[in-house]
Design a protein around this motif. Sequence first.
Motif, mmCIF file in Angstrom:
data_model
loop_
_atom_site.group_PDB
_atom_site.id
_atom_site.type_symbol
_atom_site.label_atom_id
_atom_site.label_comp_id
_atom_site.label_asym_id
_atom_site.label_seq_id
_atom_site.Cartn_x
_atom_site.Cartn_y
_atom_site.Cartn_z
ATOM 1 N N PRO A 92 44.217 44.167 43.861
ATOM 2 C CA PRO A 92 44.579 45.449 43.259
ATOM 3 C C PRO A 92 45.817 46.049 43.921
ATOM 4 N N ARG B 278 39.406 39.668 30.293
ATOM 5 C CA ARG B 278 38.693 40.889 30.663
ATOM 6 C C ARG B 278 38.517 41.799 29.453
ATOM 7 N N ARG C 84 37.484 36.183 37.471
ATOM 8 C CA ARG C 84 37.963 35.346 38.575
ATOM 9 C C ARG C 84 37.116 34.086 38.710
ATOM 10 N N ASP D 94 35.954 41.982 36.585
ATOM 11 C CA ASP D 94 37.029 41.302 37.315
ATOM 12 C C ASP D 94 36.489 40.081 38.065
ATOM 13 N N LEU D 95 35.290 40.228 38.657
ATOM 14 C CA LEU D 95 34.686 39.111 39.369
ATOM 15 C C LEU D 95 34.302 37.987 38.414
ATOM 16 N N SER E 38 33.678 40.067 48.803
ATOM 17 C CA SER E 38 34.494 41.259 48.587
ATOM 18 C C SER E 38 35.891 41.046 49.147
ATOM 19 N N ASP E 39 36.839 41.828 48.633
ATOM 20 C CA ASP E 39 38.218 41.717 49.115
ATOM 21 C C ASP E 39 38.311 42.051 50.598
ATOM 22 N N ARG F 27 28.369 39.859 42.633
ATOM 23 C CA ARG F 27 28.630 39.210 43.925
ATOM 24 C C ARG F 27 27.465 38.331 44.346
ATOM 25 N N ASP G 182 30.397 47.635 35.289
ATOM 26 C CA ASP G 182 31.411 48.064 36.250
ATOM 27 C C ASP G 182 32.680 47.259 35.995
ATOM 28 N N GLU H 130 34.887 46.388 38.098
ATOM 29 C CA GLU H 130 35.062 45.387 39.146
ATOM 30 C C GLU H 130 34.174 44.176 38.897
ATOM 31 N N VAL I 43 28.536 45.381 39.925
ATOM 32 C CA VAL I 43 29.348 44.591 40.836
ATOM 33 C C VAL I 43 28.489 43.944 41.911
#
Length: 393
Positions: free
Chosen positions: A307, A183, A207, A203-204, A244-245, A237, A198, A200, A233
């Motif tokens: 998180p 990251r 992952r 982070d995506l 999403s979480d 996606r 962003d 997030e 974000v």
Amino acid sequence: MESLYRKYRPQTFEQVVGQSHVVSTLERAVTEGRLSHAYLFCGPRGTGKTTMARILAKALMCEQGEGHLPDGTCEECRLIAAGEHPDVYELDAASRTGVDNVREEIINRVDYAPVRGRYKVYIIDEVHMLTPAAFNALLKTLEEPPAHVVFIMCTTDPQKILATILSRVQRFDFHSIAPDEMRAHLAHVCDEEGFTYDGEALDLVVRHARGGMRDALSSLEQLSVFGAGNVSVEAARDLLGESSDSALSEVSLALARRDVPTLFDKVAELVDSGRDLLQFTRELASRVRDAYVVSIAGPKPGVVSVPEAELGLLNDEAAAYGSPDRLARVLTVLGDAASEMRTAVNQRLVLEIALTRCARPESDLTLESLAERVAALEAGGVAAAPAAAASAP
């Protein structure tokens, strides 16, 4: 236009992201003059094996002389980086697998002196693709190579390499790059390229890359093009197929509560929105894995991937499953489903059957499901949704 993963490919040891155990060992070997005649770099794709091989070749050829770490600025280093050095041979074993290729490319030429450098370096990528006959032909050269020759072999599947080869090389195992390191590097690339992003979204990307920096940079480039320099974000996606979480939590809770109608509704939503069902299954397995860890070790930050703000919700999910054994069985079923979905014609059906097996153990005749039903009866609970609910119109 140069791709990001090529533009930001490390040129020196200090630029390598992760793999500190490999970097520190090779740096010491270079500075102390204790280099071997043959190396084997193993690890997942996109973790820097071929890049490290080129950097090691620079250390052997650098104009600063032996015992110095390369800085990538001399003519020898620039030629190696461009793939134009006459004494550094990069061979793709995936396309040159036969014994005749090994004889032509290596054995018949290995005794000739270097053209301009101190060494001749052979970088053999995907070396596990060589045939047994090719390995046997290479074996004698590896055992007694000329003093000016160094072999660097790279592979994603070291189990396929002959034991006689493994005993003659120094082996280095490359690990998947840690999420924090990846990251941070992606953020650095965004700053250098002038991208807005962003947190997030990064982070995506991390992952989705699963420890491979090349995949992460390729995804980042795709997102930057899609968003005209903005890595959002929402785009992450959509393009990466990430859920999403909150969506994963809803499906996980439905599994825990044995709510089969909700599970089928969620699968229908995924199909209607064009989501990648295999990717979703992997993400759901990761979410259930986090719940399993929480049920065993408690909600500890850093041990799970969610998180810190969602640890309370994850703890509720773990409690809803009832026992770690049930979570372990769900993980097994989802893992089997993910493997089957790689080649399945109807991925939706595979996922629906897997979710049904997890939610209704009476539909599954494995020993694990029978043990779950017995445990539920002993605890005075109900192992599945009431029959009346199942027969309701």
